[in-house]
Scaffold this motif. Structure first.
Motif, PDB file in Angstrom:
ATOM      1  N   ARG A 163       1.023  -1.063  -0.099  1.00 54.75           N
ATOM      2  CA  ARG A 163       0.088  -0.182   0.085  1.00 54.75           C
ATOM      3  C   ARG A 163       0.971   1.343  -0.010  1.00 54.75           C
ATOM      4  N   GLY A 164       0.118   2.489  -0.233  1.00 49.96           N
ATOM      5  CA  GLY A 164       1.143   3.619  -0.274  1.00 49.96           C
ATOM      6  C   GLY A 164       2.259   3.783  -1.214  1.00 49.96           C
TER       7      GLY A 164
ATOM      8  N   ILE B 252     -11.101 -11.995   3.806  1.00 49.21           N
ATOM      9  CA  ILE B 252     -10.592 -11.610   4.881  1.00 49.21           C
ATOM     10  C   ILE B 252     -10.637 -12.363   6.027  1.00 49.21           C
TER      11      ILE B 252
ATOM     12  N   VAL C  72      -4.440  -8.638  -1.051  1.00 51.74           N
ATOM     13  CA  VAL C  72      -5.308  -8.116   0.196  1.00 51.74           C
ATOM     14  C   VAL C  72      -4.279  -8.550   1.357  1.00 51.74           C
TER      15      VAL C  72
ATOM     16  N   PHE D  67      -1.818  -5.820   1.824  1.00 49.93           N
ATOM     17  CA  PHE D  67      -2.455  -4.597   2.039  1.00 49.93           C
ATOM     18  C   PHE D  67      -2.590  -4.447   3.618  1.00 49.93           C
ATOM     19  N   TYR D  68      -3.259  -5.471   4.261  1.00 49.27           N
ATOM     20  CA  TYR D  68      -3.426  -5.385   5.758  1.00 49.27           C
ATOM     21  C   TYR D  68      -2.124  -5.828   6.662  1.00 49.27           C
ATOM     22  N   HIS D  69      -1.976  -4.974   7.681  1.00 50.56           N
ATOM     23  CA  HIS D  69      -0.882  -5.191   8.386  1.00 50.56           C
ATOM     24  C   HIS D  69      -0.811  -6.443   9.383  1.00 50.56           C
ATOM     25  N   PHE D  70      -2.026  -7.013   9.448  1.00 48.32           N
ATOM     26  CA  PHE D  70      -2.027  -8.141  10.635  1.00 48.32           C
ATOM     27  C   PHE D  70      -1.701  -9.252   9.816  1.00 48.32           C
TER      28      PHE D  70
ATOM     29  N   ARG E 119      -0.269   0.981  16.162  1.00 48.09           N
ATOM     30  CA  ARG E 119      -0.777   2.300  16.133  1.00 48.09           C
ATOM     31  C   ARG E 119      -1.655   2.414  17.366  1.00 48.09           C
TER      32      ARG E 119
ATOM     33  N   ASP F 265      -7.705   6.818  14.560  1.00 49.06           N
ATOM     34  CA  ASP F 265      -6.688   7.800  15.456  1.00 49.06           C
ATOM     35  C   ASP F 265      -5.809   6.829  16.307  1.00 49.06           C
TER      36      ASP F 265
ATOM     37  N   GLY G  78      -5.845  -4.123  10.154  1.00 52.58           N
ATOM     38  CA  GLY G  78      -4.679  -3.373  10.704  1.00 52.58           C
ATOM     39  C   GLY G  78      -4.738  -2.309   9.311  1.00 52.58           C
ATOM     40  N   ALA G  79      -5.415  -1.464   9.246  1.00 52.44           N
ATOM     41  CA  ALA G  79      -5.542  -0.579   7.896  1.00 52.44           C
ATOM     42  C   ALA G  79      -6.369   0.708   8.566  1.00 52.44           C
TER      43      ALA G  79
ATOM     44  N   VAL H 137      -6.937   3.430   7.056  1.00 53.78           N
ATOM     45  CA  VAL H 137      -7.878   3.833   6.017  1.00 53.78           C
ATOM     46  C   VAL H 137      -9.170   3.117   5.735  1.00 53.78           C
ATOM     47  N   CYS H 138      -9.370   2.045   6.424  1.00 52.87           N
ATOM     48  CA  CYS H 138     -10.356   1.209   6.448  1.00 52.87           C
ATOM     49  C   CYS H 138     -11.433   1.969   7.396  1.00 52.87           C
TER      50      CYS H 138
ATOM     51  N   SER I 294     -13.627  -3.279   2.291  1.00 51.99           N
ATOM     52  CA  SER I 294     -12.994  -4.512   3.403  1.00 51.99           C
ATOM     53  C   SER I 294     -14.021  -5.552   3.756  1.00 51.99           C
TER      54      SER I 294
ATOM     55  N   ARG J 256      -9.071  -5.121  -0.769  1.00 52.14           N
ATOM     56  CA  ARG J 256      -8.252  -4.274  -0.263  1.00 52.14           C
ATOM     57  C   ARG J 256      -9.102  -3.137   0.098  1.00 52.14           C
ATOM     58  N   GLY J 257      -8.647  -2.389   1.303  1.00 48.65           N
ATOM     59  CA  GLY J 257      -9.586  -1.358   1.891  1.00 48.65           C
ATOM     60  C   GLY J 257      -9.221  -0.094   1.020  1.00 48.65           C
ATOM     61  N   THR J 258      -9.527   0.095  -0.230  1.00 49.88           N
ATOM     62  CA  THR J 258      -9.230   1.362  -0.842  1.00 49.88           C
ATOM     63  C   THR J 258     -10.654   2.045  -1.229  1.00 49.88           C
TER      64      THR J 258
ATOM     65  N   SER K 251       2.484   6.121   5.731  1.00 45.36           N
ATOM     66  CA  SER K 251       2.200   4.515   5.902  1.00 45.36           C
ATOM     67  C   SER K 251       1.061   4.149   5.791  1.00 45.36           C
ATOM     68  N   GLU K 252       0.004   4.613   5.889  1.00 46.55           N
ATOM     69  CA  GLU K 252      -1.418   4.256   5.933  1.00 46.55           C
ATOM     70  C   GLU K 252      -2.119   4.791   4.659  1.00 46.55           C
ATOM     71  N   SER K 253      -1.640   5.585   3.776  1.00 52.39           N
ATOM     72  CA  SER K 253      -2.192   5.792   2.444  1.00 52.39           C
ATOM     73  C   SER K 253      -2.327   4.682   1.861  1.00 52.39           C
ATOM     74  N   CYS K 254      -3.341   4.604   1.163  1.00 48.17           N
ATOM     75  CA  CYS K 254      -3.719   3.230   0.565  1.00 48.17           C
ATOM     76  C   CYS K 254      -2.865   2.981  -0.784  1.00 48.17           C
TER      77      CYS K 254
END
Ligand SMILES: Cc1cc2nc3c(=O)[nH]c(=O)nc-3n(C[C@H](O)[C@H](O)[C@H](O)COP(=O)(O)O)c2cc1C
Ligand code: SF4
Ligand code: SF4
Ligand code: SF4
Ligand code: FES
Ligand code: FES
Ligand code: FES
Lengths: 239, 174, 549
Positions: free
Chosen positions: A176-177, B40, B75, B78-81, B135, C202, C283-284, C286-287, C296, C301-303, C455-458
């Motif tokens: 991503r990003g 997911i 997918v 994309f997800y950190h987990f 985070r 946040d 863990g995103a 942007v979701c 999602s 992908r959570g875009t 780092s969180e930008s999709c």
């Protein structure tokens, strides 16, 4: 019986134009000879509004809207070429050139590249942002084609054409990003893809030299897209 | 949910091995009617039961849910987990949320990085320790916070953090 | 279960509770569990048993009591005594305190402004009921609002009431909730969905988590009322995977509600049916954005995608979808119970009700607070928060997380409401409130948030994907003492582009922390660039000490 087409009137850059309901600002503008720059948009593919080059101003809306996905409405007043918009477009191109390694002079599509053409048109002559110089691979494992990630602008045209038109879905985006990258199957060499039909569609929709045919010398590769409108009509519908 | 995509007859997709844990993964997919949108949820089950998601797993899930391979890979990354590789024996997660950042989390991270030569997302060469950054763990009142093998510790200092990891080493050394 | 049976259950539970002479409520929300509150609870149960008081004293686990930094916290009813920093060894003394005098050294003075200045609506049950028992919730009037809606009100009357209350979305943007509901109600669709946004991204905020851990049923009740109002049959709660306890309690709550037919088919014997499923994030950040969240849930992908169409018209799988934040839903039951006008009396002209904040950073009392809209920042930081520790000087308070900004001292008397915070370059946000003192470098703080957004930008749109990376690089240069005034110009120009041209809220707000610190703390930027010093002493600039004063 088909419902009669509703007609909308609006102005683009002060010029009064009429449009069919459901059309996008981009379509109407182009029908009327007003050119809005685009990169991720390609007629025949599902629009995604991602590159943001086609942003325009609409009176009464306080944010900018992407012309490629925004439908026209009665009485809209659209501005496509304000100083602010031109500045943003130039900066977006600067960002794209700085993101990866676009060395045009040694590129197979030199002279036929959409990114290059956009830069020329918008008068981008130098890049104020530091080049990021990422270390990216070139995958030449496919018997007929090559993907050079250094020249990819992540427009995902290849992903969409292969999924929507060819029905193979070889490509997708990983990560991503700023670390996003186009991948084949499970991030494997393209040549080992189990589903690629070698149809070549992705190569020809790619706006840059990221996807090309093998054996082409610098500036030799031209893209042919005649198949797209025809195929989409045959598939019943997406304009 | 969308009207169930007509339950087409489909050949049963066999798991990559006869490891019993695949049954848990299959149960998740069955519960969701093998719908592509269960991707997911299914990956969560793989990550939980195996600790990571390797190529075999991705291929199996892709086939069973009829999702393109590249989409599964897209997918997962994309997800950190989700992780493609197994984690270390011990896992230390340092919170780098705002409250923890303001209260000294960077120093904790730095101490661990310096002592063990790994950055967040990496595992020591001997496979003993994985360092992760999170985070906000939702315990900002106790910042700075870190999780040591599931145990959350608040009001942490760099020294405490190193001590905790050293304790693992000692326990394992015995 | 019928309405009558439910009323009887409520009565029976109330009687059962009254049979106890007193209740010892031990906080078992995450903050206190981390401090060992589960062991404290066991020890107290043993101490009660040892004295043969089981019939008179009820020991129960409850939700967050607010002062999470002083856990484990205990609240004794009906005496109203609050204990803090309790250890298992204190258990016998606490039980002894029920018959003699309370344990002085553990008491939190109840007239502490921390408790007195708050106002609890969303958190009204937090600290008094066991979040894992639906009966507890029912005993204090839970699900009465749902009954009222289903049996006495039409869907449009429900929406009318919510509109009258003036409630605005608590997820950040503050969109009027009643208006959103009526749009979904009007939309045509073979089916409709209700989604609860519990992604709480946040990085410094945990209001939603605490609500879910402390009183999960009120969120379910709020969702069911919403579903009735807009005509939805199915709901999803999208929770972040980082919140295992909230997930566990939600699972329990959904099961219990289904068992009592408060969720499921023909709820309470009416024609209304509604079911709720959990979806766990992966863990995103942007979701949390609504279109990414829906992608999602669909397993992708959570875009985010461009809006319009908005979820109210084209949402989950293309159907009309109502999406609200946890705290928004948690406000619904009291609004239906007490009426919209009651709610509209609280707060300011355009911001009604209360807001829950996670107060953290450099303040004496860190924890979770609920305050009426319109309270000033000074009251929050200095009365409720107890000021800055170690005699340090206040510098700024950050609200809105990575989409918000830093508010300097001159605005401390600003009332907390949507408009005021926006006017000074921050936002209300979801409720993160981080206090900073002179030991924080504002350029470093801006860099921290930009790093987060990068780092969180999709990665879908160019301004955010590449723009945030360059913003970060520029800030890195400045904090390393390598920046030039030219970089500062470029930084401002780039902020403007990313803000104006990005596709979704993440990119559009990513420059806010930079812009607000530039606006109020420009001298700190200039000190890094021109004097090569970090005034707060945070950034490692090599030649810092050599610079002549
Ligand atoms: C990057 C981004 C992250 C967001 N994260 C959250 C979140 O964690 N929780 C939330 O409720 N809303 C979040 N939102 C706002 C949602 O998109 C949406 O507006 C909100 O859930 C609507 O609920 P409300 O009207 O009740 O506030 C986020 C928005 C953006 C752009
Ligand atoms: S050649 Fe055809 S099938 Fe192969 S990746 Fe390109 S578009 Fe897809
Ligand atoms: S390879 Fe070409 S078509 Fe595909 S994303 Fe990159 S630039 Fe676009
Ligand atoms: S603004 Fe950022 S997060 Fe939002 S769509 Fe664009 S790249 Fe993705
Ligand atoms: S062409 Fe419209 S956003 Fe790319
Ligand atoms: S910032 Fe670390 S727990 Fe919230
Ligand atoms: S978690 Fe116990 S008081 Fe907040």
């Amino acid at each position: 019986m088909r419902a009669p087409v509703k007609i909308k009137t609006l102005t683009i850059d002060g010029k009064e134009v009429s449009a069919r309901e459901g059309e996008t600002i981009l379509q109407v503008a182009r029908e009327n000879g007003i050119d809005i720059p685009t990169l991720c948009y390609l007629e025949g593919l599902e629009p995604i509004g991602a590159c943001r080059l086609c942003l325009v101003e609409v009176k009464g809306i306080n944010r900018l809207v992407p012309a490629c996905v925004t439908q026209v409405e009665e009485g809209m007043e659209v501005v496509t070429n304000s100083e602010r918009l031109i500045k943003y477009r130039q900066m977006i191109l600067e960002l794209l050139f700085s993101e990866r390694n676009h060395t045009c002079s040694v590129c197979v599509v030199n002279g036929h590249c959409e990114l290059q053409r956009l830069a020329q048109r918008l008068g981008v002559t130098h890049i104020r942002f530091p080049y990021r110089y990422p270390n990216l691979p070139i995958d030449a494992s496919h018997e007929r084609f090559v993907i050079d990630h250094n020249r990819c602008v992540l427009c995902t045209r290849c992903v969409r054409v292969c999924d929507e038109i060819e029905g193979a879905h070889v490509w997708d985006v990983m990560g991503r990003g700023i670390n996003s990258r186009i991948i084949a199957d499970l991030n494997q060499p393209w040549g080992t893809s189990e589903v690629c039909t070698s149809c070549g569609k992705c190569v020809h929709v790619c706006p840059t030299g990221a996807l090309s045919e093998k054996g082409k010398a610098v500036a030799e590769m031209e893209k042919r897209r005649q198949f797209l409108p025809y195929l989409t009509v045959m598939r019943g519908g997406r304009q | 949910m969308p009207a169930a995509a007509a339950t087409l007859e489909r050949p049963r997709v066999t798991p990559p091995s006869d490891d019993k844990r695949w049954r848990i993964v299959e149960a998740t997919m069955r519960r969701h009617g093998y719908q592509p949108h269960a991707l997911i949820e299914t990956l969560h089950t793989v990550q939980e039961t195996f600790g990571y998601i390797d190529e075999d797993a991705m291929r199996f899930v892709a086939q069973a849910l009829r999702v393109p391979l590249s989409q599964v890979y897209g997918v997962v990354t994309f997800y950190h987990f989700f992780t493609l590789k197994p984690q270390g024996e011990h896992i230390c997660v340092v919170c780098l949320g705002t409250a923890c950042y303001i209260k000294g989390a960077p120093q904790i991270l730095e101490a661990i990085e310096r002592t063990y030569g790994i950055k967040p997302g990496e595992t020591t060469k001997d496979g003993k320790l994985s360092l992760l950054a999170a985070r906000c763990l939702g315990a900002c009142g106790l910042a700075p916070v870190a999780v040591f093998d599931g145990q959350v510790v608040g009001k942490l200092t760099p020294e405490d953090a190193l001590k905790q990891i050293r304790r693992w080493e000692e326990d394992d050394g015995r | 279960m019928t309405v009558d049976e439910l009323q009887q259950l409520a009565l029976k539970e109330q009687e059962a509770k009254q049979r106890y002479r007193c209740r010892i409520n031990v906080c078992v929300a995450t903050g206190c569990i981390m401090c060992g509150s589960e062991r404290v609870k066991e020890a107290i149960e043993e101490a009660v048993k040892a004295r043969g008081l089981e019939k008179e004293v009820l020991v129960q686990g409850v939700g967050c009591l607010g002062l999470c930094s002083a856990g484990p916290m205990i609240y004794v009813e009906p005496d109203g005594i609050i204990y803090h920093k309790v250890t298992p060894e204190d258990a016998p003394a606490i039980v002894q305190g029920l018959v003699s005098t309370p344990v002085e050294r553990l008491i939190c003075p109840p007239d502490l402004p921390f408790f007195k200045r708050q106002m609890k609506i969303v958190m009204e049950n937090s600290g008094t009921i066991d979040p894992e028992r639906i009966e507890d919730y029912i005993a204090v009037g839970g699900y009465q609002a749902l009954i009222k809606a289903l049996t006495e009100m039409s869907p449009s009357e429900v929406i009318e009431e919510v509109t009258k209350s003036g409630l605005r979305g608590r997820g950040g943007a503050g969109y009027p909730t009643g208006l959103k509901w009526s749009t979904v109600a009007k939309a045509n669709g073979a089916r409709k969905f209700v989604i609860c946004n519990a992604d709480e991204g946040d990085p410094g905020a945990y209001m939603d988590r605490t609500i879910l851990e402390s009183d999960p049923h009120r969120v379910l009740e709020g969702m069911a009322i919403a579903a009735y109002a807009v005509g939805a049959q199915q709901g999803f709660i999208y929770v972040r995977a980082e919140y295992p306890l909230a997930i566990k309690r939600l699972r329990t709550a959904i099961r219990q509600a289904e068992r009592l037919n408060l969720l499921g088919n023909n709820i309470l014997g009416t024609t209304f049916s509604f079911s709720v499923e959990l979806r766990i994030g992966a863990g995103a950040f942007v979701c949390g954005e609504e279109t990414a969240l829906m992608a999602s849930i669909e397993g992708k992908r959570g875009t985010p995608r461009p809006r319009p169409p908005y979820p109210a018209e084209y949402g989950l799988w293309g159907y009309p979808t109502l999406i609200n934040n946890v705290e928004t839903f948690a406000n619904i039951p009291p609004i239906i119970r007490n009426g919209g006008e009651w709610f509209a009396k609280i707060g300011t002209e355009r911001s009604k009700g209360t807001k829950v904040f996670a107060l953290a950073g450099r303040v004496v009392n860190t924890g979770l607070i609920e305050v009426p809209m319109g309270i000033t920042l000074r009251e929050i930081v200095f009365d409720i928060g107890g000021g800055i520790p170690e005699g340090k000087r206040f510098k700024a308070v950050q609200t809105g997380g990575p989409s918000g900004g830093c508010i300097p001292e001159q605005f401390l008397d600003l009332p907390v409401d949507y408009e005021s915070l926006t006017k000074v370059g921050s936002i209300m946000g979801s409720g993160g409130m981080i206090v900073m003192d002179e030991t924080s470098c504002m350029v470093d703080v801006a860099k921290f948030f930009v790093e987060f957004c990068m780092s969180e930008s999709c990665g879908k749109c160019v301004p955010c994907r590449v723009g945030t990376a360059h913003l970060y690089e520029l800030l890195r240069r400045i904090t390393a003492g390598e920046g030039t005034m030219r970089d500062l110009e470029l930084l401002e120009e780039l902020c403007d582009l990313v803000k104006s041209a990005s596709l979704c809220g993440l990119g559009q707000t990513a420059p806010n922390p930079v812009l607000s610190t530039l606006r109020y703390f420009r001298h700190e930027y200039e000190a890094h660039i021109l004097d090569k010093t970090c005034p707060a002493g945070v950034c490692a600039i090599r030649r810092a000490e050599e610079v002549p004063a």
